[in-house]
Design a protein around this motif. Structure first.
Motif, PDB file in Angstrom:
ATOM      1  N   VAL A   1       0.857  -1.185   0.000  1.00 59.30           N
ATOM      2  CA  VAL A   1       0.000   0.000   0.000  1.00 59.30           C
ATOM      3  C   VAL A   1       0.895   1.237   0.000  1.00 59.30           C
ATOM      4  O   VAL A   1       1.837   1.321   0.799  1.00 59.30           O
ATOM      5  CB  VAL A   1      -0.922   0.038   1.240  1.00 59.30           C
ATOM      6  N   HIS A   2       0.607   2.148  -0.893  1.00 53.61           N
ATOM      7  CA  HIS A   2       1.322   3.426  -0.912  1.00 53.61           C
ATOM      8  C   HIS A   2       0.319   4.547  -0.627  1.00 53.61           C
ATOM      9  O   HIS A   2      -0.764   4.583  -1.231  1.00 53.61           O
ATOM     10  CB  HIS A   2       1.998   3.683  -2.256  1.00 53.61           C
ATOM     11  N   VAL A   3       0.686   5.439   0.276  1.00 55.44           N
ATOM     12  CA  VAL A   3      -0.184   6.551   0.661  1.00 55.44           C
ATOM     13  C   VAL A   3       0.526   7.863   0.354  1.00 55.44           C
ATOM     14  O   VAL A   3       1.665   8.077   0.786  1.00 55.44           O
ATOM     15  CB  VAL A   3      -0.544   6.498   2.158  1.00 55.44           C
ATOM     16  N   GLY A   4      -0.150   8.711  -0.378  1.00 60.56           N
ATOM     17  CA  GLY A   4       0.405  10.026  -0.701  1.00 60.56           C
ATOM     18  C   GLY A   4      -0.498  11.140  -0.200  1.00 60.56           C
ATOM     19  O   GLY A   4      -1.701  11.138  -0.465  1.00 60.56           O
ATOM     20  N   VAL A   5       0.078  12.065   0.546  1.00 57.36           N
ATOM     21  CA  VAL A   5      -0.644  13.263   1.004  1.00 57.36           C
ATOM     22  C   VAL A   5      -0.138  14.428   0.166  1.00 57.36           C
ATOM     23  O   VAL A   5       1.066  14.676   0.101  1.00 57.36           O
ATOM     24  CB  VAL A   5      -0.396  13.525   2.506  1.00 57.36           C
ATOM     25  N   TRP A   6      -1.049  15.165  -0.459  1.00 58.98           N
ATOM     26  CA  TRP A   6      -0.628  16.167  -1.426  1.00 58.98           C
ATOM     27  C   TRP A   6      -1.488  17.423  -1.350  1.00 58.98           C
ATOM     28  O   TRP A   6      -2.558  17.438  -0.746  1.00 58.98           O
ATOM     29  CB  TRP A   6      -0.710  15.597  -2.850  1.00 58.98           C
ATOM     30  N   GLN A   7      -0.965  18.466  -1.974  1.00 59.74           N
ATOM     31  CA  GLN A   7      -1.712  19.733  -2.089  1.00 59.74           C
ATOM     32  C   GLN A   7      -1.492  20.291  -3.482  1.00 59.74           C
ATOM     33  O   GLN A   7      -0.375  20.302  -3.993  1.00 59.74           O
ATOM     34  CB  GLN A   7      -1.237  20.744  -1.044  1.00 59.74           C
ATOM     35  N   LEU A   8      -2.569  20.750  -4.096  1.00 57.83           N
ATOM     36  CA  LEU A   8      -2.510  21.357  -5.416  1.00 57.83           C
ATOM     37  C   LEU A   8      -3.370  22.612  -5.396  1.00 57.83           C
ATOM     38  O   LEU A   8      -4.597  22.530  -5.477  1.00 57.83           O
ATOM     39  CB  LEU A   8      -3.007  20.376  -6.490  1.00 57.83           C
ATOM     40  N   GLY A   9      -2.748  23.767  -5.242  1.00 59.62           N
ATOM     41  CA  GLY A   9      -3.500  25.012  -5.129  1.00 59.62           C
ATOM     42  C   GLY A   9      -4.326  25.033  -3.862  1.00 59.62           C
ATOM     43  O   GLY A   9      -3.815  24.852  -2.764  1.00 59.62           O
ATOM     44  N   GLU A  10      -5.627  25.238  -4.034  1.00 59.97           N
ATOM     45  CA  GLU A  10      -6.538  25.302  -2.889  1.00 59.97           C
ATOM     46  C   GLU A  10      -7.163  23.946  -2.566  1.00 59.97           C
ATOM     47  O   GLU A  10      -8.110  23.867  -1.799  1.00 59.97           O
ATOM     48  CB  GLU A  10      -7.658  26.325  -3.176  1.00 59.97           C
ATOM     49  N   VAL A  11      -6.632  22.894  -3.163  1.00 59.39           N
ATOM     50  CA  VAL A  11      -7.156  21.544  -2.931  1.00 59.39           C
ATOM     51  C   VAL A  11      -6.059  20.680  -2.318  1.00 59.39           C
ATOM     52  O   VAL A  11      -4.909  20.711  -2.762  1.00 59.39           O
ATOM     53  CB  VAL A  11      -7.654  20.899  -4.236  1.00 59.39           C
ATOM     54  N   ALA A  12      -6.417  19.938  -1.288  1.00 59.24           N
ATOM     55  CA  ALA A  12      -5.505  18.981  -0.660  1.00 59.24           C
ATOM     56  C   ALA A  12      -6.153  17.615  -0.704  1.00 59.24           C
ATOM     57  O   ALA A  12      -7.373  17.494  -0.893  1.00 59.24           O
ATOM     58  CB  ALA A  12      -5.195  19.390   0.778  1.00 59.24           C
ATOM     59  N   GLY A  13      -5.350  16.577  -0.519  1.00 59.51           N
ATOM     60  CA  GLY A  13      -5.952  15.261  -0.579  1.00 59.51           C
ATOM     61  C   GLY A  13      -5.026  14.143  -0.178  1.00 59.51           C
ATOM     62  O   GLY A  13      -3.856  14.348   0.158  1.00 59.51           O
ATOM     63  N   VAL A  14      -5.577  12.939  -0.224  1.00 59.59           N
ATOM     64  CA  VAL A  14      -4.854  11.713   0.103  1.00 59.59           C
ATOM     65  C   VAL A  14      -5.138  10.694  -0.993  1.00 59.59           C
ATOM     66  O   VAL A  14      -6.297  10.499  -1.380  1.00 59.59           O
ATOM     67  CB  VAL A  14      -5.296  11.148   1.470  1.00 59.59           C
ATOM     68  N   THR A  15      -4.079  10.059  -1.489  1.00 59.14           N
ATOM     69  CA  THR A  15      -4.219   9.019  -2.500  1.00 59.14           C
ATOM     70  C   THR A  15      -3.691   7.710  -1.948  1.00 59.14           C
ATOM     71  O   THR A  15      -2.565   7.654  -1.445  1.00 59.14           O
ATOM     72  CB  THR A  15      -3.450   9.384  -3.782  1.00 59.14           C
ATOM     73  N   VAL A  16      -4.512   6.667  -2.031  1.00 56.80           N
ATOM     74  CA  VAL A  16      -4.142   5.339  -1.544  1.00 56.80           C
ATOM     75  C   VAL A  16      -4.079   4.392  -2.732  1.00 56.80           C
ATOM     76  O   VAL A  16      -5.077   4.208  -3.444  1.00 56.80           O
ATOM     77  CB  VAL A  16      -5.149   4.827  -0.500  1.00 56.80           C
ATOM     78  N   THR A  17      -2.904   3.785  -2.927  1.00 54.14           N
ATOM     79  CA  THR A  17      -2.697   2.856  -4.038  1.00 54.14           C
ATOM     80  C   THR A  17      -2.339   1.485  -3.491  1.00 54.14           C
ATOM     81  O   THR A  17      -1.482   1.374  -2.603  1.00 54.14           O
ATOM     82  CB  THR A  17      -1.565   3.346  -4.957  1.00 54.14           C
ATOM     83  N   ASP A  18      -2.988   0.432  -3.998  1.00 55.84           N
ATOM     84  CA  ASP A  18      -2.673  -0.925  -3.540  1.00 55.84           C
ATOM     85  C   ASP A  18      -2.392  -1.819  -4.735  1.00 55.84           C
ATOM     86  O   ASP A  18      -2.586  -1.430  -5.887  1.00 55.84           O
ATOM     87  CB  ASP A  18      -3.816  -1.496  -2.692  1.00 55.84           C
ATOM     88  N   ASN A  19      -1.908  -3.029  -4.456  1.00 54.63           N
ATOM     89  CA  ASN A  19      -1.589  -3.995  -5.511  1.00 54.63           C
ATOM     90  C   ASN A  19      -2.566  -5.156  -5.531  1.00 54.63           C
ATOM     91  O   ASN A  19      -2.227  -6.263  -5.931  1.00 54.63           O
ATOM     92  CB  ASN A  19      -0.166  -4.517  -5.335  1.00 54.63           C
ATOM     93  N   GLY A  20      -3.792  -4.898  -5.078  1.00 54.49           N
ATOM     94  CA  GLY A  20      -4.816  -5.940  -5.044  1.00 54.49           C
ATOM     95  C   GLY A  20      -5.433  -6.198  -6.398  1.00 54.49           C
ATOM     96  O   GLY A  20      -4.969  -5.674  -7.427  1.00 54.49           O
ATOM     97  N   PRO A  21      -6.511  -6.962  -6.434  1.00 57.13           N
ATOM     98  CA  PRO A  21      -7.154  -7.316  -7.700  1.00 57.13           C
ATOM     99  C   PRO A  21      -7.935  -6.181  -8.343  1.00 57.13           C
ATOM    100  O   PRO A  21      -8.380  -6.290  -9.479  1.00 57.13           O
ATOM    101  CB  PRO A  21      -8.097  -8.462  -7.303  1.00 57.13           C
ATOM    102  N   GLY A  22      -8.144  -5.103  -7.601  1.00 63.96           N
ATOM    103  CA  GLY A  22      -8.920  -3.984  -8.138  1.00 63.96           C
ATOM    104  C   GLY A  22     -10.368  -4.053  -7.741  1.00 63.96           C
ATOM    105  O   GLY A  22     -10.929  -5.145  -7.593  1.00 63.96           O
TER     106      GLY A  22
END
Length: 282
Positions: free
Chosen positions: A201-222
């Motif tokens: 599992v990879h977790v990314g915390v990011w900000q782009l202008g006035e928007v922030a967020g969290v992205t979670v990526t896994d290697n499961g079946p989808g």
């Protein structure tokens, strides 16, 4: 709205007539006064209608959200809880006559697993209702801290999982108080449905202008297309529904935070879930 307009008209006639009475060019002033009344009346009606429409839109959105949650709860009662209860009753019969149990079946342990799942479902349903009732009560949430806490809990519960995190030291958003729970639910969901010996599992915390967020990526079946469609559309159908409550909790909390949820499957395996939220002004 009609009463406000009537009161405005009465006050206008009563006050304006007394003000212009006795002034020179009385007829011209009366004409100008009439046109001014028309203009002000139009603005008043527009403001009242716009206010009513905004209130109607908010009510409509709340009803749609409630309807979606009701659909989820109906599916839980019909499927998840019924299946768990059926399994518990079946294993209870095995406990009564242990000779009928297979060598690889521990009826007591199976009953405990199903009963614990019922408790989890009950807690998730209760939280789903709490999220709906507390909508609009936003607080400052540090995404970096929330992700760090969720990752720590995940590694304690699933020591075999490989987790990588890319995050700034601090990133604050204005969101629903239960937002940290939704992030923990995303990580847990990625591991539970990984269906592989070495879940990543990879977790990314990011900000782009006035928007922030969290992205979670896994290697499961989808995530299945039917579940993805149900979550993104915000409604369930007999052919398009989710298999649990967890992701619906995430969707409800993100919606209550004024954010958005995106789910994609960019490769043959794996799922990418992105939570986007408005950045706090503080």
């Amino acid at each position: 709205m009609a009463l406000i307009y009537a009161a405005f008209g009465f006050l206008w006639v009563a006050t304006s007539d007394s003000l212009v009475e006795g002034l020179p060019n009385h007829e011209l002033i009366q004409t100008a006064k009439g046109w001014l009344f028309v203009g002000l009346s139009a603005l008043l009606v527009y403001a009242l209608v716009n206010r009513s429409q905004s209130k109607l839109n908010r009510t409509s959105e709340q009803l749609e959200s409630t309807l979606a949650h009701t659909s989820v709860l109906h599916r839980i009662l019909r499927h998840d809880i019924r299946n768990a209860c059926t399994a518990i009753l079946g294993y209870a019969e095995l406990v009564e006559s242990k000779g009928d149990a297979g060598s690889n079946i521990d009826p007591v342990e199976a009953i405990q697993v199903r009963a614990n799942r019922l408790v989890e479902v009950s807690d998730e349903v209760a939280l789903l209702r709490t999220v709906e009732l507390a909508e609009g009560n936003e607080v400052d949430v540090d995404l970096s801290c929330a992700v760090a806490d969720a990752v720590e809990d995940l590694e304690m519960e699933y020591p075999e999982v490989q987790v990588s995190v890319a995050s700034p030291e601090s990133l604050v958003v204005r969101a629903h108080p239960a937002l940290p729970r939704s992030l923990a639910e995303l990580l847990d969901n990625a591991v539970v449905h990984a269906d592989c010996d070495e879940p990543e599992v990879h977790v990314g915390v990011w900000q782009l202008g006035e928007v922030a967020g969290v992205t979670v990526t896994d290697n499961g079946p989808g995530i299945p297309d039917a579940e993805r469609d149900a979550l993104l559309s915000g409604s369930e159908t007999p052919l398009s529904h989710t298999s649990g409550v967890g992701l619906w909790l995430v969707r409800a909390i993100v919606d209550a935070s004024g954010g958005s949820l995106d789910i994609s499957k960019p490769k043959a395996h794996g799922t990418v879930v992105t939570v986007s939220l408005p950045r706090t002004g503080s």
